[in-house]
Structure formats: C-alpha cells, structure tokens
Write an enzyme that holds these catalytic residues in place. Sequence first.
Site, PDB file in Angstrom:
ATOM      1  N   TYR A   1      10.444  -7.339  51.990  1.00 34.79           N
ATOM      2  CA  TYR A   1       9.749  -6.604  51.804  1.00 34.79           C
ATOM      3  C   TYR A   1       8.942  -6.259  52.696  1.00 34.79           C
ATOM      4  O   TYR A   1       7.959  -5.415  52.224  1.00 34.79           O
ATOM      5  CB  TYR A   1       8.644  -8.643  51.019  1.00 34.79           C
ATOM      6  CG  TYR A   1       9.943  -8.377  48.918  1.00 34.79           C
ATOM      7  CD1 TYR A   1       9.537  -7.732  48.955  1.00 34.79           C
ATOM      8  CD2 TYR A   1      10.014  -9.779  49.065  1.00 34.79           C
ATOM      9  CE1 TYR A   1      10.017  -8.268  47.737  1.00 34.79           C
ATOM     10  CE2 TYR A   1      10.576 -10.312  48.238  1.00 34.79           C
ATOM     11  CZ  TYR A   1      10.579  -8.565  47.133  1.00 34.79           C
ATOM     12  OH  TYR A   1      11.160  -9.731  45.581  1.00 34.79           O
TER      13      TYR A   1
ATOM     14  N   GLU B   1      32.189 -32.022  57.280  1.00 37.58           N
ATOM     15  CA  GLU B   1      32.289 -31.130  56.293  1.00 37.58           C
ATOM     16  C   GLU B   1      31.053 -31.556  55.378  1.00 37.58           C
ATOM     17  O   GLU B   1      30.049 -31.081  54.819  1.00 37.58           O
ATOM     18  CB  GLU B   1      33.313 -31.060  55.166  1.00 37.58           C
ATOM     19  CG  GLU B   1      33.227 -30.008  54.002  1.00 37.58           C
ATOM     20  CD  GLU B   1      34.898 -30.025  53.307  1.00 37.58           C
ATOM     21  OE1 GLU B   1      34.684 -28.679  52.541  1.00 37.58           O
ATOM     22  OE2 GLU B   1      35.546 -30.055  53.731  1.00 37.58           O
TER      23      GLU B   1
ATOM     24  N   ASP C   1      37.358 -32.313  54.878  1.00 38.03           N
ATOM     25  CA  ASP C   1      38.493 -32.464  53.144  1.00 38.03           C
ATOM     26  C   ASP C   1      40.227 -31.543  53.521  1.00 38.03           C
ATOM     27  O   ASP C   1      40.031 -30.746  54.211  1.00 38.03           O
ATOM     28  CB  ASP C   1      38.179 -31.829  52.299  1.00 38.03           C
ATOM     29  CG  ASP C   1      36.740 -32.471  51.108  1.00 38.03           C
ATOM     30  OD1 ASP C   1      36.970 -34.061  51.632  1.00 38.03           O
ATOM     31  OD2 ASP C   1      36.445 -31.593  50.638  1.00 38.03           O
TER      32      ASP C   1
END
Length: 385
Positions: free
Chosen positions: A111, A205, A257
């Site tokens: 911007y 994680e 995981d």
Amino acid sequence: MPKRKIQRERPKEKFSYDPRKVLKMLDEHARRILEDIKAGKNPHFDIPMRGLSNVYFDEKSRLIKMGDKLSRRYFLNVAHARKFMQTLLIMAYVKRLVSEGKHASLREAYYANKHTIPGTRENTFEDQSESDPIIEDLERMFGVLREEMHITADRRGYIYGDIVIRDGEDEFNASRLGSGGWAVPGTVEHIQFPEINVDYALVVETAAMADRLIEEKFPKRENALIIATQGQASRGVRRLIHRLHYEEGLPIIVFTDGDPYGWYIYSTIKQGSINLAYLSDKLATPESKFVGMTMDDIKKYGLENVTEKLKGIPPNKKGGPTGDYKRILEEMNYPWFQNKEWQRQLQLALKWGVRIEQQALANKSLEFVAKEYLPEKINNGDLLP
C-alpha cells in the site's frame, strides 16, 4: 535414567545484525543504475532465477541451494520496464525503512508504494501479488532476508524455557512470562540471548503438545527450551532455530506428527525449502535430529488402536497414488531422506497405511509424553538423522 547425551555445542556463527550492510548494497546498486544512465547505457538488474531448474541439493552443506542462473531485467524493454520501476520503488522504500529504524508488513509495503503515476492512468502496483515477488527478488539480489530489509510477515510460534532474551531495550526470561511463553516476532535479526540455561531446543509442531509439555514441567525437569511452530515453521521461527544452533550451540530436536506433513515440517527446518532455496544458509539447520513420531513408536508404545488412516489412494490401487501416499513417495526421493533409517519409516507408513499424531500419546496418560516418551528417546539417543 541413562546419562544425558544432549548437550550444548561450540557456537559456529556470531551475532551479525548490521542494518548498514543493507544500506550499502542499496547504494551500490543505485549508483550503478545512475552511472549506466549517465553513460547512455540501458540500465539493468541481474536477478537469480527462481524455479526448480535453478535449485539443487548441496551434499557437502546438506542444504537446498539456488544455482547460478541469472535473469536480466532491463529498463528500456517494454516487457521489463514495469518491473524495473517497481524494483526501484521498493528499493527506495527499503532504504527509508532501514534508515529510520522502522518496520513494515508485506501488506503495508504494497500500500505504501501503490499510487497512480502522474500524467497517466497507470498504477505502480495493482495487487500485492506484484509487490511480494519484487521483495523476493531483492532478497535474492542482495543475499539478505527481507527481515533484514525491515519488511516482516505475520508472527507465528512461541518459545518457553530458561533463556534470557534481549529485544531492544527490553530484557526478560522466556520461562517467566506465563505458560504462553514468548511469541516469536516476524523479525528476529536484532534479538540477542544474554543468558541461556538450557541444554537443547525441542521444536514441537502443535501448540497443544507444547502446552502439554509446559504444563507437565518438561522444560524445567529436562532443562530444555520448547519452540512451538504451530504448524509449518514460519520464517521467523526457522531463523530463530538457526541462530540458536549456530550462534548459541543449542542442539535442535524436532517433534512432529508421524505423517507426511509432519515429516515435511522437519525437512524444511533441516534442509530448507525449494521456494526459499536462496535463504537456506540463513534459515535451515542441517544438524537437526528427529525424535518422533515414528512408525516404530506405534508398536513400541502400543499405539496400534490410536492410529489414523492415511488419506488418499495407495499406489497399488486404481487411481493411486494420491494424497498422503503420493506425498510419502515424493519424500522417499528426497536426497536427505536417502538413508536406511528414513527409508524404513516411510516404507512402513506406506505398508501399514497409517499415520500417528503427537496427541495419540495421551492414550497412555496425559503425562506420558513428558515423563516417559521424550526423556527416554532423547536420553537414549533414539533419534533419526
């Protein structure tokens, strides 16, 4: 309990944040452009090419790196002129930010530089999808992080442990800020660590698992620093991990995981990523080790009843492989997973068709992960390369 094998190492790098180097590079490039104009030459920028064709895995450094192919962007070229103008605009904006000691988000950078060119109906930028790549171009041209140019992204991730952090005029201990720890900012270049009283950093994680470890007093009992990535590690978190290892000698252990997504998180922390190959030497930490979750954990800890099925179609079925199966096969071909330990884990995942989450350890008990699983594996050196 076996004798702890994890201990701090000798630092390999020094704290080197210096805004002046960015200003110097900006000045050098601007002067060259000006000299070309005065000499009647066609000004240009040489920018390292992005894309797979210019990315390779360096066996010696164990990093995903960018090759030496360049693309040349000319001012007096209809196809290049707009991007050339945009590049100069962002360079001027970066100089202002760094000189004034201010920081801007990617959105603010867009911007701040968007306006209609006087005497035309042409805007300098139509969308942020134009300004973001220009900032990446500058990273590749200068060999610096955008954070060193004072352009930041949203913050994500937090740390908790007995480590003193100096952030400007503020100094605090990350174990005394409540259970939420210290939120990792988008820019960590200026952060210093006057005092570190932990033996290693455990990168986790999920926020839920990090919170579990904090509640069970794991950081204090095991003398560890918890770094919660909250999914894929942000640039700020990856840079922080890199600095803690190379500047402070902290061993890095990753806990995700047991699925292709978690293994990719580890891969990115360890070797870097294709998209940011030009920053691997600042963001990646090849010496990282992986504690879990692994396929072997399923049988070793009796977790067969709390696994989840892999998503997608297996390679031996019509239409396969897709989903998780396809991702695992891709990971099996990664050069850094070409060792017997990782090949075994990935092959077992394909064979069994299952994944195992960190939270599955709660099936044993809430405190099991903090009091048995992690201490046992880490202290026994049961880690994957």
